[in-house]
Design a protein around this motif. Structure first.
Motif, PDB file in Angstrom:
ATOM      1  N   GLU A  19       0.862  -1.192   0.000  1.00  0.00           N
ATOM      2  CA  GLU A  19       0.000   0.000   0.000  1.00  0.00           C
ATOM      3  C   GLU A  19       0.892   1.233   0.000  1.00  0.00           C
ATOM      4  OE1 GLU A  19      -2.269   2.752  -0.225  1.00  0.00           O
ATOM      5  OE2 GLU A  19      -3.450   0.922  -0.069  1.00  0.00           O
ATOM      6  N   GLU A  23      -4.123   7.044   2.966  1.00  0.00           N
ATOM      7  CA  GLU A  23      -5.457   7.059   3.570  1.00  0.00           C
ATOM      8  C   GLU A  23      -6.567   6.739   2.577  1.00  0.00           C
ATOM      9  OE1 GLU A  23      -8.463  10.104   5.897  1.00  0.00           O
ATOM     10  OE2 GLU A  23      -6.719  10.887   4.874  1.00  0.00           O
ATOM     11  N   LYS A  27      -8.011   1.312   3.595  1.00  0.00           N
ATOM     12  CA  LYS A  27      -9.100   0.437   4.051  1.00  0.00           C
ATOM     13  C   LYS A  27      -9.535  -0.517   2.946  1.00  0.00           C
ATOM     14  CE  LYS A  27     -10.666   3.709   7.506  1.00  0.00           C
ATOM     15  NZ  LYS A  27     -11.732   4.573   7.985  1.00  0.00           N
ATOM     16  N   ASP A  28      -9.581  -0.027   1.704  1.00  0.00           N
ATOM     17  CA  ASP A  28      -9.935  -0.873   0.576  1.00  0.00           C
ATOM     18  C   ASP A  28      -8.859  -1.939   0.364  1.00  0.00           C
ATOM     19  OD1 ASP A  28     -11.780  -1.420  -1.596  1.00  0.00           O
ATOM     20  OD2 ASP A  28     -10.240  -0.663  -2.947  1.00  0.00           O
ATOM     21  N   LEU A  30      -6.913  -3.258   2.579  1.00  0.00           N
ATOM     22  CA  LEU A  30      -7.006  -4.265   3.639  1.00  0.00           C
ATOM     23  C   LEU A  30      -7.969  -5.385   3.253  1.00  0.00           C
ATOM     24  CD1 LEU A  30      -7.085  -2.103   6.878  1.00  0.00           C
ATOM     25  CD2 LEU A  30      -5.459  -3.940   6.380  1.00  0.00           C
ATOM     26  N   ARG A  31      -9.017  -5.039   2.535  1.00  0.00           N
ATOM     27  CA  ARG A  31     -10.028  -6.022   2.169  1.00  0.00           C
ATOM     28  C   ARG A  31      -9.659  -6.824   0.921  1.00  0.00           C
ATOM     29  NH1 ARG A  31     -11.391  -2.457   5.386  1.00  0.00           N
ATOM     30  NH2 ARG A  31     -12.985  -2.745   6.957  1.00  0.00           N
ATOM     31  N   GLN A  41       2.164  -1.217   4.617  1.00  0.00           N
ATOM     32  CA  GLN A  41       1.885   0.208   4.429  1.00  0.00           C
ATOM     33  C   GLN A  41       3.201   0.954   4.378  1.00  0.00           C
ATOM     34  OE1 GLN A  41      -0.784   2.339   4.055  1.00  0.00           O
ATOM     35  NE2 GLN A  41       0.723   3.956   4.007  1.00  0.00           N
ATOM     36  N   LEU A  53      -7.698   5.077  12.122  1.00  0.00           N
ATOM     37  CA  LEU A  53      -7.966   3.707  11.733  1.00  0.00           C
ATOM     38  C   LEU A  53      -8.147   2.949  13.039  1.00  0.00           C
ATOM     39  CD1 LEU A  53      -8.013   1.574   9.434  1.00  0.00           C
ATOM     40  CD2 LEU A  53      -5.593   1.222   9.880  1.00  0.00           C
ATOM     41  N   GLU A  58     -11.062  -2.078  11.993  1.00  0.00           N
ATOM     42  CA  GLU A  58     -10.776  -1.947  10.565  1.00  0.00           C
ATOM     43  C   GLU A  58      -9.836  -3.008  10.017  1.00  0.00           C
ATOM     44  OE1 GLU A  58     -12.257   0.059   8.556  1.00  0.00           O
ATOM     45  OE2 GLU A  58     -13.249   1.358   9.965  1.00  0.00           O
ATOM     46  N   ILE A  59      -8.910  -3.514  10.814  1.00  0.00           N
ATOM     47  CA  ILE A  59      -7.960  -4.513  10.328  1.00  0.00           C
ATOM     48  C   ILE A  59      -8.546  -5.897  10.555  1.00  0.00           C
ATOM     49  CG2 ILE A  59      -5.651  -5.486  10.561  1.00  0.00           C
ATOM     50  CD1 ILE A  59      -4.722  -2.749  11.540  1.00  0.00           C
TER      51      ILE A  59
END
Length: 129
Positions: A19, A23, A27-28, A30-31, A41, A53, A58-59
């Protein structure tokens, strides 16, 4: 948004995500990682205003998250160093040896083996289409 097209190609997710954007995509990204996969990151999110976060929320619990942060090489420290390096390259006092052998991304394993060989004459280039 990379999650939808990626999940169409890899329904279970991918082993690793690097990544580099921050920001807007973290999050996208991570999925996109499969269970027991890794997200790395790069950069420092702590400098992003109003970014939070919530770690537990979120993780995904099955995803390992690593971070590379180079705060020590920014601003006043990095600029003079880069200027000295660029001047040395322009003046012919410094060169970065590149091996004439190039590898495609499909030849990545061969490139890694070549890096460990005694035949290598400099940095190895792997081209990405």
């Amino acid at each position: 948004q990379v999650r939808e097209p990626l999940r169409q190609l890899y329904p279970q997710g991918v082993d690793c995500v690097l990544e580099c954007i921050g920001e807007a995509t973290l999050k996208d990204s991570l999925r996109c990682v499969r269970p027991k996969g890794v997200l790395c990151q790069t950069g420092a999110l702590k400098h992003v205003e109003n970014f939070s976060l919530h770690v537990l929320g979120e993780i995904p619990s099955s995803v390992k998250v690593t971070c590379y942060e180079s705060d020590g090489l920014t601003g006043a420290v990095l600029a003079p160093l880069l200027e000295r390096l660029l001047n040395a390259i322009q003046q012919g006092k410094l060169s970065i040896p590149l091996d004439p052998t190039e590898f495609s991304l499909a030849q990545y394993e061969a490139a890694m083996a070549f890096l460990d060989s005694k035949d290598r004459k400099g940095k190895v280039v792997v081209t990405v289409p």
